[in-house]
Write a protein that holds these residues in place. Structure first.
Motif, PDB file in Angstrom:
ATOM      1  N   SER A  10       0.828  -1.208   0.000  1.00 47.82           N
ATOM      2  CA  SER A  10       0.000   0.000   0.000  1.00 47.82           C
ATOM      3  C   SER A  10       0.862   1.258   0.000  1.00 47.82           C
ATOM      4  O   SER A  10       0.602   2.200  -0.737  1.00 47.82           O
ATOM      5  N   PHE A  11       1.903   1.265   0.839  1.00 48.29           N
ATOM      6  CA  PHE A  11       2.776   2.442   0.895  1.00 48.29           C
ATOM      7  C   PHE A  11       3.509   2.651  -0.422  1.00 48.29           C
ATOM      8  O   PHE A  11       3.691   3.784  -0.861  1.00 48.29           O
ATOM      9  N   SER A  12       3.924   1.561  -1.081  1.00 56.23           N
ATOM     10  CA  SER A  12       4.732   1.740  -2.286  1.00 56.23           C
ATOM     11  C   SER A  12       3.889   2.210  -3.467  1.00 56.23           C
ATOM     12  O   SER A  12       4.429   2.612  -4.487  1.00 56.23           O
ATOM     13  N   LYS A  13       2.562   2.182  -3.338  1.00 58.95           N
ATOM     14  CA  LYS A  13       1.711   2.739  -4.402  1.00 58.95           C
ATOM     15  C   LYS A  13       1.613   4.260  -4.311  1.00 58.95           C
ATOM     16  O   LYS A  13       1.230   4.916  -5.265  1.00 58.95           O
ATOM     17  N   LEU A  14       1.916   4.837  -3.153  1.00 60.68           N
ATOM     18  CA  LEU A  14       1.794   6.285  -2.965  1.00 60.68           C
ATOM     19  C   LEU A  14       2.755   7.023  -3.897  1.00 60.68           C
ATOM     20  O   LEU A  14       3.843   6.514  -4.178  1.00 60.68           O
ATOM     21  N   PRO A  15       2.380   8.215  -4.362  1.00 62.50           N
ATOM     22  CA  PRO A  15       3.270   8.948  -5.263  1.00 62.50           C
ATOM     23  C   PRO A  15       4.580   9.308  -4.570  1.00 62.50           C
ATOM     24  O   PRO A  15       4.566   9.776  -3.432  1.00 62.50           O
ATOM     25  N   GLY A  16       5.692   9.025  -5.230  1.00 63.28           N
ATOM     26  CA  GLY A  16       7.007   9.381  -4.703  1.00 63.28           C
ATOM     27  C   GLY A  16       7.596   8.369  -3.732  1.00 63.28           C
ATOM     28  O   GLY A  16       8.672   8.588  -3.191  1.00 63.28           O
ATOM     29  N   ILE A  17       6.881   7.260  -3.473  1.00 63.91           N
ATOM     30  CA  ILE A  17       7.410   6.254  -2.552  1.00 63.91           C
ATOM     31  C   ILE A  17       7.629   4.938  -3.289  1.00 63.91           C
ATOM     32  O   ILE A  17       6.706   4.387  -3.878  1.00 63.91           O
ATOM     33  N   SER A  21      11.626   2.488   0.144  1.00 66.34           N
ATOM     34  CA  SER A  21      11.147   3.475   1.123  1.00 66.34           C
ATOM     35  C   SER A  21       9.973   2.904   1.888  1.00 66.34           C
ATOM     36  O   SER A  21       9.836   3.138   3.090  1.00 66.34           O
ATOM     37  N   ALA A  22       9.102   2.155   1.204  1.00 67.11           N
ATOM     38  CA  ALA A  22       7.923   1.581   1.853  1.00 67.11           C
ATOM     39  C   ALA A  22       8.345   0.613   2.962  1.00 67.11           C
ATOM     40  O   ALA A  22       7.799   0.646   4.069  1.00 67.11           O
ATOM     41  N   ILE A  23       9.347  -0.222   2.682  1.00 64.90           N
ATOM     42  CA  ILE A  23       9.832  -1.177   3.694  1.00 64.90           C
ATOM     43  C   ILE A  23      10.412  -0.406   4.888  1.00 64.90           C
ATOM     44  O   ILE A  23      10.146  -0.726   6.046  1.00 64.90           O
ATOM     45  N   ARG A  24      11.153   0.645   4.574  1.00 58.48           N
ATOM     46  CA  ARG A  24      11.765   1.462   5.625  1.00 58.48           C
ATOM     47  C   ARG A  24      10.678   2.100   6.502  1.00 58.48           C
ATOM     48  O   ARG A  24      10.784   2.127   7.728  1.00 58.48           O
ATOM     49  N   ILE A  25       9.629   2.598   5.849  1.00 58.07           N
ATOM     50  CA  ILE A  25       8.543   3.247   6.580  1.00 58.07           C
ATOM     51  C   ILE A  25       7.830   2.255   7.504  1.00 58.07           C
ATOM     52  O   ILE A  25       7.573   2.559   8.666  1.00 58.07           O
ATOM     53  N   VAL A  26       7.516   1.054   6.996  1.00 58.42           N
ATOM     54  CA  VAL A  26       6.780   0.081   7.817  1.00 58.42           C
ATOM     55  C   VAL A  26       7.650  -0.365   9.010  1.00 58.42           C
ATOM     56  O   VAL A  26       7.156  -0.471  10.134  1.00 58.42           O
ATOM     57  N   ASN A  27       8.935  -0.573   8.774  1.00 56.45           N
ATOM     58  CA  ASN A  27       9.828  -0.915   9.880  1.00 56.45           C
ATOM     59  C   ASN A  27       9.861   0.200  10.914  1.00 56.45           C
ATOM     60  O   ASN A  27       9.902  -0.061  12.114  1.00 56.45           O
TER      61      ASN A  27
ATOM     62  N   SER B  12       3.623  13.335   7.220  1.00 55.06           N
ATOM     63  CA  SER B  12       4.874  14.084   7.159  1.00 55.06           C
ATOM     64  C   SER B  12       5.839  13.673   8.273  1.00 55.06           C
ATOM     65  O   SER B  12       7.004  14.040   8.247  1.00 55.06           O
ATOM     66  N   LYS B  13       5.359  12.885   9.235  1.00 53.91           N
ATOM     67  CA  LYS B  13       6.277  12.361  10.264  1.00 53.91           C
ATOM     68  C   LYS B  13       7.065  11.153   9.759  1.00 53.91           C
ATOM     69  O   LYS B  13       8.080  10.781  10.359  1.00 53.91           O
ATOM     70  N   LEU B  14       6.565  10.498   8.719  1.00 48.43           N
ATOM     71  CA  LEU B  14       7.233   9.299   8.206  1.00 48.43           C
ATOM     72  C   LEU B  14       8.631   9.639   7.690  1.00 48.43           C
ATOM     73  O   LEU B  14       8.838  10.723   7.169  1.00 48.43           O
ATOM     74  N   PRO B  15       9.583   8.701   7.813  1.00 45.03           N
ATOM     75  CA  PRO B  15      10.943   9.001   7.341  1.00 45.03           C
ATOM     76  C   PRO B  15      10.955   9.236   5.825  1.00 45.03           C
ATOM     77  O   PRO B  15      10.359   8.472   5.071  1.00 45.03           O
ATOM     78  N   GLY B  16      11.593  10.317   5.410  1.00 45.52           N
ATOM     79  CA  GLY B  16      11.748  10.611   3.983  1.00 45.52           C
ATOM     80  C   GLY B  16      10.570  11.347   3.376  1.00 45.52           C
ATOM     81  O   GLY B  16      10.552  11.597   2.174  1.00 45.52           O
ATOM     82  N   ILE B  17       9.550  11.688   4.186  1.00 39.64           N
ATOM     83  CA  ILE B  17       8.388  12.400   3.645  1.00 39.64           C
ATOM     84  C   ILE B  17       8.261  13.756   4.327  1.00 39.64           C
ATOM     85  O   ILE B  17       8.166  13.838   5.540  1.00 39.64           O
ATOM     86  N   GLY B  18       8.283  14.808   3.523  1.00 40.49           N
ATOM     87  CA  GLY B  18       8.165  16.166   4.052  1.00 40.49           C
ATOM     88  C   GLY B  18       6.736  16.654   3.964  1.00 40.49           C
ATOM     89  O   GLY B  18       5.837  15.912   3.557  1.00 40.49           O
ATOM     90  N   LYS B  19       6.530  17.877   4.374  1.00 46.66           N
ATOM     91  CA  LYS B  19       5.202  18.492   4.389  1.00 46.66           C
ATOM     92  C   LYS B  19       4.550  18.508   2.996  1.00 46.66           C
ATOM     93  O   LYS B  19       3.398  18.135   2.831  1.00 46.66           O
ATOM     94  N   LYS B  20       5.318  18.913   1.984  1.00 45.36           N
ATOM     95  CA  LYS B  20       4.763  19.013   0.636  1.00 45.36           C
ATOM     96  C   LYS B  20       4.389  17.643   0.069  1.00 45.36           C
ATOM     97  O   LYS B  20       3.345  17.495  -0.558  1.00 45.36           O
TER      98      LYS B  20
END
Lengths: 196, 196
Positions: A10-17, A21-27, B12-20
């Motif tokens: 789900s995270f890796s479908k988001l624009p710019g991710i 990055s998705a694996i990093r975010i979930v961890n 925006s708190k997630l690592p690698g994701i900014g406000k924009k």
């Protein structure tokens, strides 16, 4: 498929991710405060139910009409037409425009089969009929699609009224360098030159 | 605060994701399929309940023990020690290591107050006591903290046993260029040179 893989997907479908990055975010999420994650999930689950397009301007809003359309202090003789809801936030952040907005929800893209009927153009023309609006500022991006859409808007507005239609200036951005500016921007900045 | 602002704040708190980027993501989510967003929210809400550290190796897992620790086909005479759970996935993706893992959950960082007791070191030493493990491969990154932690692990393992402790080779990466390699990597690649 497990929760981890599913959520990463789900995270890796988001624009710019991307996948990494998705694996990093979930961890990272696994180690966060439970309150934060629960509130995040809750807001995500109600997002689409609570936020709908404003019935007047088309911008995403929780209250209908949106806070801008329902604000009696905003000027009602000028409408700024933008491509998408985010553009309203961008212009509001700069803070000097005090009029109304109208969100097209896209640009005319013949190659992708997007024509005027799929955009918020009929609703814009309807808003212009009561005679209150004196100027429409077209704030689409200075790209081929943005220009095409602006020209089309100018044509259809002129067909039904004598409202003034303007477009944001194109030129060299503040702090820009002539050396690195593209030819088309330079050409437009010459054509749009101002007297002191 | 509205759902939009609240959710944008969470993103925006997630690592690698900014406000924009967060604003862009939430605007994008508004236009997506309801099923996708609901599944996303649902997985996010159960994430921390369903995924816990494996009671043997410390890697994040839905089943305890994790699929690697409970796989009878994995070699049980070698343990690869990594900083974090993600590193297990990275090494598994390369696919040639067939032994066990142990996740430290961080590195020794005296300046941030992280000492050996906050890491999964006691549990590693406990795993080494049954005499089955013949080699511990320390796969922490070749950084100051990674090196410090590796040296510490070597010391404490040697104190309680004569298990072989090794460390992943440091050197010029495949496809790298001598011209752009830092001095320390070059120095370590000389020291670790191999005969043909």
């Amino acid at each position: 498929m497990g929760v981890f893989e599913d959520l990463t997907g789900s995270f890796s479908k988001l624009p710019g991710i991307g996948k990494k990055s998705a694996i990093r975010i979930v961890n990272w999420l696994l180690k966060q405060d439970k309150m934060y994650v629960q509130r995040f999930a809750q807001n995500l689950s109600v997002l689409q139910d609570k936020i709908k397009p404003c019935s007047i301007c088309g911008a995403w809003t929780e209250a209908d009409p949106c806070p801008i359309c329902s604000n009696p202090l905003r000027e009602n003789n000028v409408i700024c037409v933008v491509e998408q809801s985010q553009d309203v936030a961008t212009i509001e952040a700069y803070g000097e425009f005090k009029g109304q907005y109208h969100v097209l929800g896209g640009l005319i893209k013949p190659l992708e089969g997007i024509g005027p009927s799929q955009l918020g153009i009929a609703s814009l023309l309807a808003r212009l009929k009561d005679g209150q609006v004196q100027e429409v500022i077209v704030a689409t991006n200075p790209t081929i699609e943005g220009d095409t859409t602006a020209l089309y808007l100018n044509k259809v507005i002129k067909e039904q009224s004598d409202i003034k239609v303007t477009r944001l200036a194109t030129g060299i951005p503040v702090g820009g360098d002539l050396e690195y500016i593209d030819k088309r921007t330079l050409s437009l900045s010459f054509r749009g030159r101002n007297t002191f």
